[in-house]
Design a protein around this motif. Structure first.
Motif, PDB file in Angstrom:
ATOM      1  N   PRO B 186       0.932  -1.156  -0.049  1.00  0.00           N
ATOM      2  CA  PRO B 186      -0.100   0.119  -0.001  1.00  0.00           C
ATOM      3  C   PRO B 186       0.802   1.177   0.032  1.00  0.00           C
ATOM      4  N   PRO B 187       0.660   2.290  -0.624  1.00  0.00           N
ATOM      5  CA  PRO B 187       1.347   3.422  -0.763  1.00  0.00           C
ATOM      6  C   PRO B 187       1.488   4.024   0.655  1.00  0.00           C
ATOM      7  N   GLN B 188       2.802   4.207   0.913  1.00  0.00           N
ATOM      8  CA  GLN B 188       2.980   4.560   2.556  1.00  0.00           C
ATOM      9  C   GLN B 188       4.036   5.659   2.120  1.00  0.00           C
ATOM     10  N   GLU B 189       3.491   6.905   1.593  1.00  0.00           N
ATOM     11  CA  GLU B 189       4.671   7.922   1.637  1.00  0.00           C
ATOM     12  C   GLU B 189       3.900   9.360   1.970  1.00  0.00           C
ATOM     13  N   GLY B 190       4.706  10.311   2.376  1.00  0.00           N
ATOM     14  CA  GLY B 190       4.143  11.750   2.697  1.00  0.00           C
ATOM     15  C   GLY B 190       3.458  11.493   4.005  1.00  0.00           C
ATOM     16  N   PHE B 191       2.285  12.178   3.870  1.00  0.00           N
ATOM     17  CA  PHE B 191       1.237  12.323   4.658  1.00  0.00           C
ATOM     18  C   PHE B 191       1.021  10.795   5.423  1.00  0.00           C
ATOM     19  N   ALA B 192       0.607   9.744   4.557  1.00  0.00           N
ATOM     20  CA  ALA B 192      -0.027   8.523   4.876  1.00  0.00           C
ATOM     21  C   ALA B 192       1.213   7.635   5.951  1.00  0.00           C
ATOM     22  N   ALA B 193       2.566   8.129   5.751  1.00  0.00           N
ATOM     23  CA  ALA B 193       3.407   7.524   6.443  1.00  0.00           C
ATOM     24  C   ALA B 193       3.634   8.135   8.135  1.00  0.00           C
ATOM     25  N   LEU B 194       2.986   9.145   8.226  1.00  0.00           N
ATOM     26  CA  LEU B 194       2.965   9.819   9.500  1.00  0.00           C
ATOM     27  C   LEU B 194       2.272   8.837  10.510  1.00  0.00           C
ATOM     28  N   PRO B 195       2.596   8.897  11.916  1.00  0.00           N
ATOM     29  CA  PRO B 195       1.846   8.346  12.920  1.00  0.00           C
ATOM     30  C   PRO B 195       0.481   8.549  12.979  1.00  0.00           C
ATOM     31  N   GLY B 196      -0.475   7.954  13.489  1.00  0.00           N
ATOM     32  CA  GLY B 196      -2.042   8.257  13.399  1.00  0.00           C
ATOM     33  C   GLY B 196      -2.127   9.579  14.218  1.00  0.00           C
ATOM     34  N   ALA B 197      -1.398   9.737  15.328  1.00  0.00           N
ATOM     35  CA  ALA B 197      -1.840  10.892  16.308  1.00  0.00           C
ATOM     36  C   ALA B 197      -1.509  12.282  15.523  1.00  0.00           C
ATOM     37  N   LEU B 198      -0.375  12.009  14.880  1.00  0.00           N
ATOM     38  CA  LEU B 198       0.186  13.329  14.287  1.00  0.00           C
ATOM     39  C   LEU B 198      -0.662  13.611  12.962  1.00  0.00           C
ATOM     40  N   GLN B 199      -1.145  12.508  12.266  1.00  0.00           N
ATOM     41  CA  GLN B 199      -2.242  12.660  10.986  1.00  0.00           C
ATOM     42  C   GLN B 199      -3.264  13.421  11.547  1.00  0.00           C
ATOM     43  N   LEU B 200      -3.847  13.016  12.729  1.00  0.00           N
ATOM     44  CA  LEU B 200      -5.181  13.766  13.230  1.00  0.00           C
ATOM     45  C   LEU B 200      -4.778  15.135  13.388  1.00  0.00           C
ATOM     46  N   LEU B 202      -2.720  17.148  12.459  1.00  0.00           N
ATOM     47  CA  LEU B 202      -2.496  17.833  11.048  1.00  0.00           C
ATOM     48  C   LEU B 202      -4.003  17.932  10.581  1.00  0.00           C
ATOM     49  N   ILE B 203      -4.940  17.117  10.659  1.00  0.00           N
ATOM     50  CA  ILE B 203      -6.050  17.422   9.929  1.00  0.00           C
ATOM     51  C   ILE B 203      -6.812  18.539  10.547  1.00  0.00           C
ATOM     52  N   VAL B 204      -6.613  18.407  11.990  1.00  0.00           N
ATOM     53  CA  VAL B 204      -7.541  19.423  12.709  1.00  0.00           C
ATOM     54  C   VAL B 204      -6.775  20.858  12.582  1.00  0.00           C
TER      55      VAL B 204
END
Lengths: 195, 654
Positions: B186-200, B202-204
């Motif tokens: 599965p494509p794991q680069e850029g944003f998707a590679a970050l840990p879940g908490a950090l993703q959240l 960033l979204i917020v």
């Protein structure tokens, strides 16, 4: 068939319970010309020649209004002041209204008992209407006893409907000339004489 | 330098659309089938004028869907969105889950493996935002509660795409093709590679940034840009905003359509809202058209004619299953009186997202190539049938419910129809607006001067900036449902143009117009506008009245003189208008406008005389008559009290 002209004066018809209903009933009677003065002349600028022409072509004149301070709202008084000109309505050459009938149709807040010698208002409705009576007389018109809706503040919807119906019958009787001929002077109101 | 191919391609697309779309609209199906048909005709299986690049065109044109969601967002104020949260998450959630289960169940029974069936259920549970919104808005059904619910569900589906994209690789693993995981990581680069908490986080952060920018910064930018008075720069800034928010949300892994929708919502209370709508609308329309054409061109007829019955059967089955699941969802959430049928029919197709998801599944090896193309065919046909389903709703379902409702409950009074629009809010419109607002009416105010817009907004007026002379602007302001339009702009020729346009397109709309002068007033009358007011006349009469008072009239006398003059003017105007109608060419010469007007007015006035209206207050004739009767000279009897008339000698000046 007589032609009836109703001069209606009510400055706040949107707030009226009684007169809006009476007005509607009157408008449905054939042979009646209904003139809403406050609607026609919102700036009190009365078109005198037009009003005089209307008077000439009708046989019965009705002043319909609430009984503000034992009299009529200001615009109807203005109408009388301006339209009933010397040499039109009175005076040596003023014979245009001779032989016509006139009457007042009013609503009062107080009950019939209030308008007695002993009552709160001290005078009867008919006594209060003396200026209208005398105006009609001076113009050579016959002034009939008034049609009165008493105690208007406390009337229920169905009672108002009854009055409206009664009013329509009065207009029909005036139009067809079917009112009983009695001594008008004796009647306090015309209500009881309506067939 | 120019690519001639590009011109040719553009010509083919445009020509096909120009011919087929009006035809499709005539049949009552709306524009979508027209575009699809155009695509089929120019596509590889009929004329073959366009071919391989149509897929690229489709990706480009998908931006039209993004713009459409921006526009929908603009219509939806944050408070309204908050109110619809139950239908977004409740209805949307239930719809996606039940549809997925039903379709997956059916697929499983037809012999697909469980993981394939699940993937198919997920992919086909989505509905086509583009087709549904375009068709519903053409039919004016977006404000219907069934239409509103459909929007909510489509919004939820936009959110659901993200978990579905995450689930598909998992399904590929469960599916038993053992080496899938190694083959296609599965494509794991850029944003998707970050840990879940950090993703959240960033979204917020991005969400907050969008809201902050939309609420506090956008207004200043728009004002700055609009102040420059360059229409194309304004367009550019709006596009920048939309593309920016699409890019931002795509970057953090959300759907760009969702991002622009949020941007739209944030800007829904902005005073430039109508102007934004007007600017985006045509671009959106063109791109959506392009999108539908490329969908039509993408239909693989070779495949279809190989197994026409199978495909037709599958399309029907898909629509039936989706319809059933949607029907149940709608009833659970209280839609009735035929609105649940509208809702279910509108959303009973598969989505253009399906193309992406199917090709993704294809690379994941969930489906073989054959199945993938079959699914894509089914998706396209189900999309193409949607307008037809809505015609069924219009011709059969709605009349049936209307007849039934007439028997049961009395009709509700429509909510709209009380709207008042004031076009032009300068010195003149301000007074009209203040009077209406002071008496409890809500007005929509349009003005083209950004400076006014800012100042008046500060004092709590609901204003929108925009070029009032553009019909689209008035349409965006809701002229369709308006009860009254007050035309108070200062540009007199433009005002006439608008009045003419309104009379032609909305003959029942009442117009109140400000006229510059007599002839301008007459032009309005000629167009059928009856409520016209000259901008200077009344003020001039007032000042004249005050002058009369200064010159010795008592106050009421001066007031009556002014009133008399006003009414006298009315009759003169009527006369003059008749004259003007007969002799129009004579007046048209602009240069001599005022002097012409003056001559005509004075000429007409000479034939009129001011009637002595207040004669009754003049007792001269009474006194004369009295004097003749009594034989006295009037002077000696000046305090006559006959018949209650008290004379204080306030005779007219005569």
């Amino acid at each position: 068939m007589k032609k009836i002209l109703i001069l209606f004066a009510h400055p706040a018809l949107h707030k009226s319970r009684i007169h809006s209903r009476l007005a509607r009933a009157a408008g449905e009677v054939e042979g009646v010309t209904f003139c809403n003065l406050y609607d026609r002349y919102p700036d009190f600028f009365i078109h005198v020649p037009y009003e005089q022409k209307q008077l000439r072509v009708h046989d019965v004149l009705i002043w319909q209004h609430p009984f503000y301070w034992y009299s009529c709202p200001a615009l109807l008084k203005e109408w009388m002041d301006l339209v009933l000109e010397h040499n039109f309505a009175y005076g040596r050459k003023g014979t245009n209204l001779h032989g016509k009938k006139a009457l007042s149709v009013i609503s009062t807040g107080g009950s019939e008992a209030v308008y007695t010698r002993q009552g709160f208002s001290h005078y009867s409705v008919k006594q209060f209407l003396a200026p209208f009576h005398q105006t009609a007389r001076l113009c050579g018109m016959e002034y009939l006893p008034p049609f009165v809706v008493h105690g208007s503040h406390l009337l229920r919807e169905e009672e108002i409907d009854r009055y409206a119906d009664w009013y329509a019958r009065l207009l029909t009787a005036l139009r067809d000339n079917t009112l009983p001929t009695v001594k008008w002077q004796d009647a306090e109101s015309i209500n009881s004489l309506i067939p | 330098m120019y690519n001639q191919d590009f011109f040719l391609q553009a010509m083919i697309y445009l020509l096909a659309a120009v011919i087929t779309v009006p035809l499709a609209k005539k049949t009552g199906l709306g524009s979508v089938p027209g575009y699809l048909l155009a695509g089929v005709i120019i596509g590889p299986y009929v004329l073959g004028w366009v071919g391989q690049e149509s897929e690229k065109v489709m990706h480009f044109a998908e931006f039209g869907v993004v713009l459409m969601l921006f526009l929908i967002g603009l219509e939806m104020q944050p408070s309204l969105l908050w109110k619809t949260r139950h239908s977004i998450f409740g209805m949307g959630g239930m719809q996606v889950v039940t549809t997925t289960l039903v379709i997956a169940g059916a697929a499983w029974m037809m012999g697909l493996r469980p993981n394939q069936a699940a993937a198919m259920g997920l992919i086909l549970s989505l509905s086509s935002t583009a087709i549904v919104l375009q068709t519903l808005s053409e039919k004016g059904l977006l404000k219907n509660s069934g239409g509103r619910s459909a929007i909510s569900v489509l919004l939820f589906q936009d959110l659901a795409v993200i978990p579905i994209l995450a689930l598909l690789p998992l399904l590929a693993v469960i599916g038993g093709i053992s080496d899938v995981k190694r083959q296609v990581p599965p494509p794991q680069e850029g944003f998707a590679a970050l840990p879940g908490a950090l993703q959240l986080l960033l979204i917020v952060t991005v969400g907050m940034a969008v809201i902050f920018a939309g609420r506090f910064v956008a207004r200043h930018i728009f004002r700055f840009v609009a102040g420059a008075g360059m229409r194309e720069v304004f367009t550019a800034s709006v596009l920048l905003l939309v593309i920016g928010s699409a890019y931002g949300t795509a970057k953090i892994g959300l759907s760009p359509a969702l991002g622009t929708f949020i941007a739209g919502v944030v800007l829904a209370e902005n005073e430039y809202r109508h102007e934004l709508e007007v600017t985006i609308e045509p671009i959106k329309g063109l791109l959506l058209g392009l999108f539908f054409i490329s969908v039509g061109a993408g239909i693989n007829f070779t495949l279809f004619f190989r197994e026409p019955l199978l495909i037709a059967g599958l399309v029907l089955l898909l629509i039936l299953l989706k319809f059933g699941a949607l029907w149940v969802t709608a009833r659970v959430f209280g839609l009735r009186h035929g609105r649940h049928v509208l809702f279910a029919l509108a959303l009973a197709q598969a989505s253009e997202f399906g193309f992406v998801l199917v090709s993704f599944s294809d690379t994941l090896r969930i489906f073989d190539h054959e199945t993938s193309s079959l699914i894509i065919m089914v998706i396209i046909f189900s999309m193409a049938l949607t307008p037809l389903l809505l015609v069924i709703n219009e011709k059969l379902v709605r009349p049936w419910y209307v007849r039934r409702r007439n028997r049961e409950v009395p009709d509700k009074i429509p909510e709209t129809g009380n709207k008042i629009i004031i076009a032009g809010f300068g010195r003149f419109g301000l007074v009209v607006g203040r009077l209406l607002i002071a008496n409890g009416f809500t007005v929509t105010i349009l003005d083209s001067n950004p400076a006014n817009v800012e100042i008046l907004r500060k004092y709590g007026f609901k204003l929108f900036y925009g070029d009032v002379t553009r019909p689209e602007m008035l349409e965006a302001a809701g002229v369709k449902d308006a009860r009254l339009l007050v035309l108070t702009m200062a540009e007199d020729d433009e005002a006439l143009k608008i009045a003419g346009w309104l009379k032609k397109n909305y003959p029942n709309l009442k117009i109140a117009a400000r006229a510059r002068d007599t002839f301008h007033e007459f032009e309005f009358y000629k167009l059928g506008v009856q409520m016209v007011q000259r901008e200077t006349f009344n003020s001039a009469v007032e000042l004249g009245s005050r002058s009369l008072h200064f010159l010795g009239f008592n106050r009421y006398q001066a007031h009556r003189a002014a009133l008399t003059f006003k009414h006298h003017e009315d009759s003169i105007m009527r006369e003059l208008y008749e004259h003007w109608l007969k002799d129009e060419t004579h007046f048209i010469r602009e240069s001599r406008r005022f002097s012409d007007q003056l001559t005509e007015t004075l000429q007409t006035e000479r034939d009129f005389s001011i009637h002595e209206t207040d004669c009754a207050w003049d007792v001269t004739s009474v006194r004369k008559e009295k004097a003749e009767e009594t034989g006295l000279r009037p002077d000696e009897d000046s305090r006559s009290r006959d018949h209650g008339r008290e004379d204080d000698g306030h005779a007219q000046n005569g």
